[in-house]
Design a protein around this motif. Structure first.
Motif, PDB file in Angstrom:
ATOM      1  N   VAL A 163      11.437 -10.392  -2.817  1.00  0.00           N
ATOM      2  CA  VAL A 163      11.695 -10.272  -4.256  1.00  0.00           C
ATOM      3  C   VAL A 163      10.568  -9.503  -4.940  1.00  0.00           C
ATOM      4  O   VAL A 163      10.814  -8.596  -5.745  1.00  0.00           O
ATOM      5  CB  VAL A 163      11.863 -11.661  -4.898  1.00  0.00           C
ATOM      6  N   LYS A 164       9.331  -9.845  -4.615  1.00  0.00           N
ATOM      7  CA  LYS A 164       8.184  -9.156  -5.215  1.00  0.00           C
ATOM      8  C   LYS A 164       8.179  -7.678  -4.839  1.00  0.00           C
ATOM      9  O   LYS A 164       7.932  -6.809  -5.692  1.00  0.00           O
ATOM     10  CB  LYS A 164       6.870  -9.801  -4.779  1.00  0.00           C
ATOM     11  N   THR A 165       8.479  -7.370  -3.577  1.00  0.00           N
ATOM     12  CA  THR A 165       8.530  -5.983  -3.140  1.00  0.00           C
ATOM     13  C   THR A 165       9.640  -5.225  -3.863  1.00  0.00           C
ATOM     14  O   THR A 165       9.466  -4.056  -4.228  1.00  0.00           O
ATOM     15  CB  THR A 165       8.763  -5.912  -1.614  1.00  0.00           C
ATOM     16  N   GLN A 202       5.643   8.295   5.806  1.00  0.00           N
ATOM     17  CA  GLN A 202       4.469   8.464   4.966  1.00  0.00           C
ATOM     18  C   GLN A 202       3.572   9.522   5.594  1.00  0.00           C
ATOM     19  O   GLN A 202       3.234   9.456   6.764  1.00  0.00           O
ATOM     20  CB  GLN A 202       3.702   7.148   4.847  1.00  0.00           C
ATOM     21  N   GLU A 203       3.239  10.527   4.825  1.00  0.00           N
ATOM     22  CA  GLU A 203       2.409  11.605   5.330  1.00  0.00           C
ATOM     23  C   GLU A 203       0.928  11.252   5.159  1.00  0.00           C
ATOM     24  O   GLU A 203       0.541  10.645   4.183  1.00  0.00           O
ATOM     25  CB  GLU A 203       2.723  12.915   4.567  1.00  0.00           C
ATOM     26  N   VAL A 231       0.843  -1.206   0.000  1.00  0.00           N
ATOM     27  CA  VAL A 231       0.000   0.000   0.000  1.00  0.00           C
ATOM     28  C   VAL A 231       0.874   1.250   0.000  1.00  0.00           C
ATOM     29  O   VAL A 231       0.604   2.212  -0.726  1.00  0.00           O
ATOM     30  CB  VAL A 231      -0.940  -0.006   1.227  1.00  0.00           C
ATOM     31  N   ARG A 232       1.924   1.245   0.811  1.00  0.00           N
ATOM     32  CA  ARG A 232       2.812   2.406   0.884  1.00  0.00           C
ATOM     33  C   ARG A 232       3.524   2.652  -0.438  1.00  0.00           C
ATOM     34  O   ARG A 232       3.746   3.801  -0.836  1.00  0.00           O
ATOM     35  CB  ARG A 232       3.831   2.217   2.011  1.00  0.00           C
ATOM     36  N   ILE A 233       3.907   1.585  -1.119  1.00  0.00           N
ATOM     37  CA  ILE A 233       4.562   1.736  -2.423  1.00  0.00           C
ATOM     38  C   ILE A 233       3.604   2.339  -3.433  1.00  0.00           C
ATOM     39  O   ILE A 233       3.957   3.252  -4.192  1.00  0.00           O
ATOM     40  CB  ILE A 233       5.093   0.373  -2.920  1.00  0.00           C
ATOM     41  N   GLY A 286       9.268   3.875   4.355  1.00  0.00           N
ATOM     42  CA  GLY A 286       9.417   4.295   5.741  1.00  0.00           C
ATOM     43  C   GLY A 286       9.731   3.113   6.643  1.00  0.00           C
ATOM     44  O   GLY A 286       9.943   2.000   6.178  1.00  0.00           O
ATOM     45  N   PHE A 287       9.750   3.361   7.936  1.00  0.00           N
ATOM     46  CA  PHE A 287      10.090   2.331   8.901  1.00  0.00           C
ATOM     47  C   PHE A 287       8.911   2.046   9.815  1.00  0.00           C
ATOM     48  O   PHE A 287       8.031   2.883   9.998  1.00  0.00           O
ATOM     49  CB  PHE A 287      11.314   2.747   9.719  1.00  0.00           C
ATOM     50  N   ASP A 288       8.939   0.874  10.388  1.00  0.00           N
ATOM     51  CA  ASP A 288       7.853   0.415  11.237  1.00  0.00           C
ATOM     52  C   ASP A 288       7.839   1.206  12.540  1.00  0.00           C
ATOM     53  O   ASP A 288       8.848   1.296  13.237  1.00  0.00           O
ATOM     54  CB  ASP A 288       8.021  -1.081  11.530  1.00  0.00           C
ATOM     55  N   GLU A 289       6.672   1.757  12.885  1.00  0.00           N
ATOM     56  CA  GLU A 289       6.551   2.544  14.104  1.00  0.00           C
ATOM     57  C   GLU A 289       6.747   1.706  15.358  1.00  0.00           C
ATOM     58  O   GLU A 289       7.074   2.218  16.419  1.00  0.00           O
ATOM     59  CB  GLU A 289       5.188   3.227  14.157  1.00  0.00           C
TER      60      GLU A 289
END
Length: 254
Positions: free
Chosen positions: A185-187, A253-254, A8-10, A242-245
């Motif tokens: 790999v997919k990511t 991500q804004e 989703v972020r990508i 980004g990184f995991d909170e």
């Protein structure tokens, strides 16, 4: 971070600025150039015995071949027999080198994150070459080796394309070691397709700049500047995924 969340972020990633990322790479390099140099020297030190094992028998066999040729005047069969085990060893050595390089770079990216975000942690250059991560590093090295080999066999254009996703797989694994090898790999390909042009441009420009600056430092400086070319994909990942909170690292991500 979950695989679905990364996807989703990508897909919702913001546009990236070439100059901004390049400037951030310079600032981070000031903090991690020592760690980058140590990583490179450790990699060379680990792989050097393999080079010696590989080339010393070959040199010796060359002397034997010369003697055999002088004696018989015919050496084609000898060449074939000699080269078969050599090529097998080259294949094995290439894979071992890829495993070590993949693990060391992933460990370097972990150090980059610590220095970039001022987090506590040790400079463990073998972090991903130990349990429980080594098995996955081997799987990913095998997959990247296969992808690179297939792309090379398909000539120039495919190898240029896969440079980006294969490079991104390393940084994706560094911050998501819990993901499966196929998901990584997919990511890598998803993020590579989304940000291919800017990633490729940053990789090429940073590599050329690292070489030029290194040569100006009497060639030995290339060892110091080499790690600069690894930094663009760190910021591509940071600004896109980004990184995991949950790791006390803020998402970008804004």
């Amino acid at each position: 971070m979950q695989f679905s969340e990364i996807q989703v972020r990508i897909q919702n990633a913001k546009a990236l600025d070439f100059g901004d990322i390049f400037s951030k790479c310079i600032e981070l390099f000031k903090k991690v150039w020592v760690q980058g140099l140590v990583m490179l020297l450790l990699t060379i030190a680990i792989l050097l015995p393999f080079y010696l094992i590989m080339y010393l028998p070959l040199i010796g066999a060359g002397f034997l071949e010369t003697g055999y040729s002088s004696y018989s005047g015919y050496n084609d069969d000898f060449n074939i027999i000699l080269m078969i085990p050599f090529f097998i060893f080259i294949l094995i050595f290439s894979f071992v080198a890829m495993v070590i390089s993949f693990g060391m770079k992933a460990s370097f990216y972990r150090i980059c994150k610590l220095k970039d975000l001022n987090e506590a942690g040790s400079d463990d250059y073998f972090y991903y070459l130990k349990r429980p991560h080594l098995g996955k590093v081997i799987k990913l090295a095998l997959l990247t080796f296969a992808i690179t080999l297939i792309a090379t066999m398909l000539c120039v254009i495919p190898i240029i394309y896969v440079i980006v996703p294969v490079t991104l797989m390393n940084v994706i694994f560094a911050f998501n070691p819990e993901m499966s090898a196929t998901e990584i790999v997919k990511t890598g390909f998803d993020l590579g397709n989304k940000k291919w042009l800017i990633t490729f441009g940053l990789i090429i420009v940073s590599a050329i700049l690292a070489q030029i600056v290194g040569m100006l430092m009497c060639l030995i400086g290339t060892f110091v500047t080499a790690s600069f070319s690894y930094l663009p994909v760190y910021f591509i990942y940071k600004e896109t995924v980004g990184f995991d909170e949950t790791n006390n690292t803020p998402s970008h991500q804004e």
